[in-house]
Design an enzyme around this catalytic site. Structure first.
Site, PDB file in Angstrom:
ATOM      1  N   ASP A  74      -8.200  -3.994  -7.851  1.00 21.00           N
ATOM      2  CA  ASP A  74      -7.765  -2.962  -6.910  1.00 21.00           C
ATOM      3  C   ASP A  74      -8.462  -1.642  -7.234  1.00 21.00           C
ATOM      4  OD1 ASP A  74      -6.383  -1.043  -5.385  1.00 21.00           O
ATOM      5  OD2 ASP A  74      -4.502  -2.135  -5.561  1.00 21.00           O
ATOM      6  N   CYS A  89       0.851  -1.182   0.000  1.00 29.02           N
ATOM      7  CA  CYS A  89       0.000   0.000   0.000  1.00 29.02           C
ATOM      8  C   CYS A  89       0.898   1.247   0.000  1.00 29.02           C
ATOM      9  CB  CYS A  89      -0.963  -0.059   1.179  1.00 29.02           C
ATOM     10  SG  CYS A  89      -2.343   1.076   1.088  1.00 29.02           S
ATOM     11  N   HIS A 122      -7.322  -4.842  -3.584  1.00 24.78           N
ATOM     12  CA  HIS A 122      -6.289  -4.131  -2.845  1.00 24.78           C
ATOM     13  C   HIS A 122      -6.129  -4.794  -1.472  1.00 24.78           C
ATOM     14  CE1 HIS A 122      -3.800  -0.602  -2.055  1.00 24.78           C
ATOM     15  NE2 HIS A 122      -4.316  -0.590  -0.840  1.00 24.78           N
TER      16      HIS A 122
END
Length: 198
Positions: free
Chosen positions: A110, A48, A141
């Protein structure tokens, strides 16, 4: 192989200056390379926001490999205070040429880094002739995080991609395989039909 994980907090990512993130990486690498048991071969990984930071760590020539999991804000240039980072600008300027190996891993579902964003990142890296492995898997994600992932965790993909990451680190950091092959040189085409026609 010694691994140190630098985890970025996601509580105030837009309040911290991008230069402060870069300084954190530089100081961490300085610390690691100052240790008696460090051979100077450094790799970075992150997820991330940390994936973006691992990407930026790749600008440091001491980083021999960076594996970036679902790196956010690269495509939107929105890392840090003011949401105006220069990550892709630096890639376009050639600042990753001759540096370490880069691996980008994204989930195709994502929503934080949509297809257009992934396509932008891939095209900028390829146009800049950066040696990169770009993987897109059937996942959302944060599919690697089992805690607070809102049902996105995929244990099988996590195991597989961690194994891939360890292979990259084993090959680039844990072993000295001699001088790196230049990616600027033209690769010789080998005509395989000559072997089968004989």
């Amino acid at each position: 192989m010694r691994m140190v994980l630098i985890e970025a907090t996601n509580t105030r990512p837009i309040e911290k200056e991008v230069s402060a993130y870069d300084e954190d990486a530089t100081l961490s690498i300085d610390l690691l390379t100052s240790l008696n048991n460090c051979n100077g071969r450094i790799a970075a990984t992150g997820m991330c926001l940390g994936g973006h930071l691992a990407f930026r760590a790749a600008f440091d020539p001491r980083v021999l490999a960076s594996v970036c999991f679902f790196a956010t804000d690269i495509h939107s240039a929105s890392l840090g205070k003011g949401k105006n980072d220069d990550t892709l600008i630096r890639v376009r300027k050639g600042e990753l040429l001759g540096k370490g190996e880069l691996v980008m891993i994204f989930g195709k579902q994502d929503t934080h880094v949509p297809r257009a964003g992934r396509d932008l990142i891939r095209s900028v890296l390829e146009d800049a002739n950066v040696p990169v492995s770009f993987l897109e898997v059937q996942a959302q994600h944060a599919f690697i995080r089992d805690e607070h992932s809102k049902g996105r965790w995929d244990a099988a993909l996590t195991r597989s991609l961690f194994s891939f990451m360890l292979e990259v680190f084993e090959r680039t950091v844990a072993r000295d395989l001699g001088p790196r092959v230049s990616f600027d040189e033209q690769v010789e085409h080998v005509n395989l039909s000559a072997y089968f026609d004989a």
